[in-house]
Scaffold this active site. Structure first.
Site, PDB file in Angstrom:
ATOM      1  N   GLU A  93      79.318 144.492  28.636  1.00  0.00           N
ATOM      2  CA  GLU A  93      79.458 145.908  28.999  1.00  0.00           C
ATOM      3  C   GLU A  93      80.921 146.267  29.287  1.00  0.00           C
ATOM      4  O   GLU A  93      81.270 147.432  29.380  1.00  0.00           O
ATOM      5  CB  GLU A  93      78.565 146.247  30.204  1.00  0.00           C
ATOM      6  CG  GLU A  93      78.883 145.506  31.499  1.00  0.00           C
ATOM      7  CD  GLU A  93      78.258 144.109  31.589  1.00  0.00           C
ATOM      8  OE1 GLU A  93      78.046 143.477  30.547  1.00  0.00           O
ATOM      9  OE2 GLU A  93      78.012 143.648  32.726  1.00  0.00           O
ATOM     10  N   PHE A 117      83.198 139.032  27.676  1.00  0.00           N
ATOM     11  CA  PHE A 117      84.223 140.044  27.413  1.00  0.00           C
ATOM     12  C   PHE A 117      85.428 139.517  26.636  1.00  0.00           C
ATOM     13  O   PHE A 117      86.160 140.291  26.036  1.00  0.00           O
ATOM     14  CB  PHE A 117      84.718 140.658  28.741  1.00  0.00           C
ATOM     15  CG  PHE A 117      85.696 139.778  29.482  1.00  0.00           C
ATOM     16  CD1 PHE A 117      87.040 139.771  29.134  1.00  0.00           C
ATOM     17  CD2 PHE A 117      85.290 138.943  30.520  1.00  0.00           C
ATOM     18  CE1 PHE A 117      87.954 138.952  29.804  1.00  0.00           C
ATOM     19  CE2 PHE A 117      86.195 138.132  31.189  1.00  0.00           C
ATOM     20  CZ  PHE A 117      87.524 138.142  30.825  1.00  0.00           C
ATOM     21  N   SER A 133      79.824 132.867  31.726  1.00  0.00           N
ATOM     22  CA  SER A 133      80.118 131.966  32.844  1.00  0.00           C
ATOM     23  C   SER A 133      78.954 130.986  33.061  1.00  0.00           C
ATOM     24  O   SER A 133      77.809 131.261  32.679  1.00  0.00           O
ATOM     25  CB  SER A 133      80.364 132.785  34.105  1.00  0.00           C
ATOM     26  OG  SER A 133      79.232 133.587  34.354  1.00  0.00           O
ATOM     27  N   LYS A 165      73.396 141.953  22.669  1.00  0.00           N
ATOM     28  CA  LYS A 165      73.839 142.707  23.854  1.00  0.00           C
ATOM     29  C   LYS A 165      75.288 142.295  24.107  1.00  0.00           C
ATOM     30  O   LYS A 165      75.570 141.210  24.601  1.00  0.00           O
ATOM     31  CB  LYS A 165      73.000 142.401  25.095  1.00  0.00           C
ATOM     32  CG  LYS A 165      73.357 143.411  26.199  1.00  0.00           C
ATOM     33  CD  LYS A 165      73.261 142.872  27.594  1.00  0.00           C
ATOM     34  CE  LYS A 165      74.424 142.088  28.105  1.00  0.00           C
ATOM     35  NZ  LYS A 165      75.684 142.781  28.321  1.00  0.00           N
ATOM     36  N   CYS A 224      88.129 130.334  26.901  1.00  0.00           N
ATOM     37  CA  CYS A 224      87.355 129.220  27.441  1.00  0.00           C
ATOM     38  C   CYS A 224      87.968 127.882  27.052  1.00  0.00           C
ATOM     39  O   CYS A 224      87.547 126.849  27.547  1.00  0.00           O
ATOM     40  CB  CYS A 224      85.922 129.308  26.978  1.00  0.00           C
ATOM     41  SG  CYS A 224      85.811 129.135  25.215  1.00  0.00           S
ATOM     42  N   GLU A 256      86.910 127.430  38.042  1.00  0.00           N
ATOM     43  CA  GLU A 256      87.416 128.133  36.857  1.00  0.00           C
ATOM     44  C   GLU A 256      88.171 129.377  37.328  1.00  0.00           C
ATOM     45  O   GLU A 256      87.618 130.208  38.046  1.00  0.00           O
ATOM     46  CB  GLU A 256      86.270 128.547  35.931  1.00  0.00           C
ATOM     47  CG  GLU A 256      86.788 129.315  34.708  1.00  0.00           C
ATOM     48  CD  GLU A 256      85.708 129.673  33.703  1.00  0.00           C
ATOM     49  OE1 GLU A 256      84.593 130.044  34.109  1.00  0.00           O
ATOM     50  OE2 GLU A 256      86.002 129.589  32.494  1.00  0.00           O
TER      51      GLU A 256
HETATM   52  P1  NAD Z   1      79.704 136.656  32.367  1.00  0.00           P
HETATM   53  O1  NAD Z   1      78.881 135.443  32.545  1.00  0.00           O
HETATM   54  O2  NAD Z   1      80.025 137.471  33.555  1.00  0.00           O
HETATM   55  O3  NAD Z   1      79.002 137.668  31.326  1.00  0.00           O
HETATM   56  C1  NAD Z   1      78.572 137.252  30.058  1.00  0.00           C
HETATM   57  C2  NAD Z   1      77.386 138.091  29.619  1.00  0.00           C
HETATM   58  O4  NAD Z   1      76.308 137.883  30.533  1.00  0.00           O
HETATM   59  C3  NAD Z   1      77.669 139.593  29.603  1.00  0.00           C
HETATM   60  O5  NAD Z   1      77.078 140.140  28.461  1.00  0.00           O
HETATM   61  C4  NAD Z   1      77.015 140.089  30.883  1.00  0.00           C
HETATM   62  O6  NAD Z   1      76.508 141.395  30.769  1.00  0.00           O
HETATM   63  C5  NAD Z   1      75.858 139.121  31.076  1.00  0.00           C
HETATM   64  N1  NAD Z   1      75.575 138.887  32.498  1.00  0.00           N
HETATM   65  C6  NAD Z   1      76.475 138.812  33.514  1.00  0.00           C
HETATM   66  N2  NAD Z   1      75.846 138.554  34.680  1.00  0.00           N
HETATM   67  C7  NAD Z   1      74.529 138.464  34.400  1.00  0.00           C
HETATM   68  C8  NAD Z   1      73.376 138.209  35.185  1.00  0.00           C
HETATM   69  N3  NAD Z   1      73.463 137.996  36.483  1.00  0.00           N
HETATM   70  N4  NAD Z   1      72.178 138.194  34.570  1.00  0.00           N
HETATM   71  C9  NAD Z   1      72.072 138.403  33.246  1.00  0.00           C
HETATM   72  N5  NAD Z   1      73.143 138.646  32.438  1.00  0.00           N
HETATM   73  C10 NAD Z   1      74.354 138.678  33.012  1.00  0.00           C
HETATM   74  O7  NAD Z   1      81.041 136.193  31.608  1.00  0.00           O
HETATM   75  P2  NAD Z   1      82.339 137.053  31.274  1.00  0.00           P
HETATM   76  O8  NAD Z   1      83.082 137.316  32.528  1.00  0.00           O
HETATM   77  O9  NAD Z   1      82.005 138.183  30.372  1.00  0.00           O
HETATM   78  O10 NAD Z   1      83.149 135.991  30.374  1.00  0.00           O
HETATM   79  C11 NAD Z   1      83.959 134.993  30.920  1.00  0.00           C
HETATM   80  C12 NAD Z   1      83.230 133.665  30.999  1.00  0.00           C
HETATM   81  O11 NAD Z   1      82.777 133.281  29.720  1.00  0.00           O
HETATM   82  C13 NAD Z   1      84.123 132.534  31.473  1.00  0.00           C
HETATM   83  O12 NAD Z   1      83.406 131.747  32.379  1.00  0.00           O
HETATM   84  C14 NAD Z   1      84.416 131.760  30.209  1.00  0.00           C
HETATM   85  O13 NAD Z   1      84.740 130.399  30.394  1.00  0.00           O
HETATM   86  C15 NAD Z   1      83.150 131.927  29.458  1.00  0.00           C
HETATM   87  N6  NAD Z   1      83.310 131.711  28.045  1.00  0.00           N
HETATM   88  C16 NAD Z   1      82.848 130.533  27.541  1.00  0.00           C
HETATM   89  C17 NAD Z   1      83.010 130.257  26.203  1.00  0.00           C
HETATM   90  C18 NAD Z   1      82.530 128.954  25.640  1.00  0.00           C
HETATM   91  O14 NAD Z   1      82.604 128.778  24.442  1.00  0.00           O
HETATM   92  N7  NAD Z   1      82.031 128.038  26.441  1.00  0.00           N
HETATM   93  C19 NAD Z   1      83.618 131.202  25.353  1.00  0.00           C
HETATM   94  C20 NAD Z   1      84.051 132.401  25.897  1.00  0.00           C
HETATM   95  C21 NAD Z   1      83.887 132.645  27.256  1.00  0.00           C
END
Ligand code: NAD
Length: 491
Positions: A178, A151, A228, A175, A283, A384
């Site tokens: 959401e 997000f 994450s 994708k 991040c 985190e």
């Molecule tokens: P998230 O992991 O909750 O979601 C990311 C994506 O995964 C979304 O599209 C979501 O729909 C999907 N998703 C979530 N749970 C899932 C599951 N159980 N099974 C399959 N798909 C699933 O992350 P978020 O809250 O959207 O973003 C924040 C996180 O992203 C933080 O941990 C941040 O550090 C990380 N991030 C990392 C970087 C990097 O470069 N390393 C960059 C940006 C964000």
């Protein structure tokens, strides 16, 4: 009036989803519902993969020099629509207008780098590897590739992947998160105008079911993920178990070291921007400051001032320096972690809980928070937070401080603030992190460098951006040829 739900973008058209479930997309600053996002079923992913596979047949035969022409047009369209897109990002994601605009710049830079595909995809040839035998290596696109994004950067993160994937001749399926799907639907309007052939770029909205359908589809050749760590691990293992190439970027807990010789005024300003910019939801955000020796008191005093004077508000208000966090759940989680820090023995020097923004009383606001004396071995120092919470901890020597940086699961970013070249060199040489800052708070690699997370911040080999992007989205093929003269027809 009922809000019309978002569509998907499949085979060049905006297609209504047959989903039976929809989620509200809320403005984090007001919690008003902006739209509804469909939780698309597996069959819609299958249809998009089929359309992508059909598009791939022609797209891979299109010369790279032609494939990059719609990318050049997309860059111009993004520039022309910059203001509207920045406002969409702010409304669905909460960050300030200035932060949204900066994100657009970073996204555009990835398109620019991807336009180097004709050079970056070049192969190599050796003549006479044995007498009369030549060997060459060419790079070919993979087919249908997919990305699943978080997000916090609704435009930039998808564009860490999409331009490279299509410039290399693949068809690309996204994708989006959401929580922030509107920015990508606006981008698809521009994609349609830029003239990409249908099926080359597609979006299917949804959540876990869409992800699983992508991970299990035999015709999806590669998966890029940002989000994450637990989800990154899950996606990496399921994608690779299914024989796909995968690059999965995970979470972070980024330390900065403040040396006693640092320029305290600049250091504090940069550290505060890093910890509180995008409400700490980056991040690469600084999450823990390790002050060394005498740096402790002055840094604490200055950073506490910077935290309490930061203007928190709605992202589209010009005076706002920091917006809300993404959801009410996120706010509750962050506030719980602040309480946990206190229970572990830290002192709350600036408390960002219980504040309201006038006119936006329902928004998900957490104000900047400073916790001092966070125990290094405790839970908070390892978890985190992904919010505007800056933990301070202390070390006696640079060696101790670097050891504290390295004693953590993540390896996304680490920075040092110092005026000593020797300290800077020791740090960059020894620190176990993939993105390193020297007197910099957000060491974000430019688009022509790989975004180099380490440890639990990255699963895979080839990172996003730059040369790694071209390698990830192509497969090498080696051709060894023998053409004896005596076989030639005599002319
Ligand atoms: P998230 O992991 O909750 O979601 C990311 C994506 O995964 C979304 O599209 C979501 O729909 C999907 N998703 C979530 N749970 C899932 C599951 N159980 N099974 C399959 N798909 C699933 O992350 P978020 O809250 O959207 O973003 C924040 C996180 O992203 C933080 O941990 C941040 O550090 C990380 N991030 C990392 C970087 C990097 O470069 N390393 C960059 C940006 C964000």
């Amino acid at each position: 009036m009922a809000i019309e739900p978002l569509t998907n973008f499949v085979n060049g058209a905006f297609v209504k989803s047959g989903a039976s479930e929809f989620l509200p997309v809320r403005d984090p600053g007001t919690t008003d519902v902006l739209t509804q996002v469909p939780l698309s079923p597996k069959e819609e992913v299958d249809a998009a993969v089929t359309a992508g596979a059909v598009a791939f047949r022609e797209w891979r035969r299109t010369p790279a020099g032609e494939r990059i022409q719609p990318l050049f047009r997309l860059k111009v369209l993004l520039e022309q629509n910059r203001d509207e897109i920045a406002k969409i990002i702010t409304r669905e994601c909460g960050k300030t207008y200035v932060e949204s605009d900066a994100e657009i710049q970073r996204a555009i830079e990835n398109i620019e780098v991807a336009c180097g595909a004709p050079s970056m995809m070049q192969g190599v040839t050796n003549e006479d590897i044995a007498r009369g035998i030549d060997e060459s290596m060419v790079r070919q696109p993979l087919g249908v590739v997919a990305a699943i994004t978080p997000f916090n950067f609704p435009l930039m993160v998808p564009l860490w992947f999409m331009p490279y994937a299509v410039a290399c001749g693949n068809s690309f399926l996204l994708k989006p998160s959401e929580k922030v799907p509107m920015t990508m639907m606006k981008l698809m309007e521009l994609v349609a105008q830029a003239g990409f052939p249908k099926g080359v770029i597609q979006v299917i909205n949804g959540a876990r079911d869409v992800v699983d359908a992508i991970l299990d589809h035999p015709d999806v050749r590669a998966v890029s993920f940002v989000g994450s760590t637990p989800v990154a691990k899950y996606i990496y293992s399921r994608a690779t178990a299914n024989g796909k190439r995968a690059q999965c970027q995970g979470g972070a807990k980024n330390p900065i070291i403040v040396m006693p010789d640092a320029d305290m005024e600049t250091t504090t300003r940069i550290a505060a921007d890093s910890a509180f910019g995008c409400a700490g939801q980056r991040c690469l955000a600084a999450s823990v400051a390790i002050t060394v020796g005498d740096a402790r008191n002055e840094f604490l005093e200055r950073i506490a001032d910077a935290a309490s004077s930061r203007k928190v508000g709605y992202g589209l208000d010009k005076a706002t320096q920091m917006g809300p966090v993404i959801t009410g759940d996120s706010k509750a989680r962050i506030e719980k972690l602040i309480a946990m820090g206190e229970m572990e023995g830290a002192k709350i020097v600036v408390d960002g809980r219980q504040h309201k923004v006038s006119g936006y009383e329902d928004g998900n606001f957490v104000f900047p928070t400073i916790l001092d004396g966070v125990p290094h071995g405790g839970e908070l120092a390892r978890t985190e937070i992904f919010g505007p919470v800056f933990s301070l901890t202390h070390a006696s020597t640079i060696e101790e401080a670097i050891a504290m940086c390295n004693d953590r699961a993540y390896g996304n970013a680490a920075s040092i603030f110092t005026t000593s070249g020797a300290a800077a060199r020791q740090f960059r040489y020894e620190v176990a992190s993939g993105n390193v800052g020297i007197n910099l708070g957000v060491p974000a690699p430019m688009a022509y460098f790989p975004f180099s997370g380490w440890r639990q911040s990255f699963f895979g080999d080839l990172h996003a951006q730059g040369a790694h992007g071209f390698e990830f989205y192509t497969e090498t093929k080696v051709i060894i040829e023998r053409w004896p003269k005596e076989w030639s027809r005599k002319f």
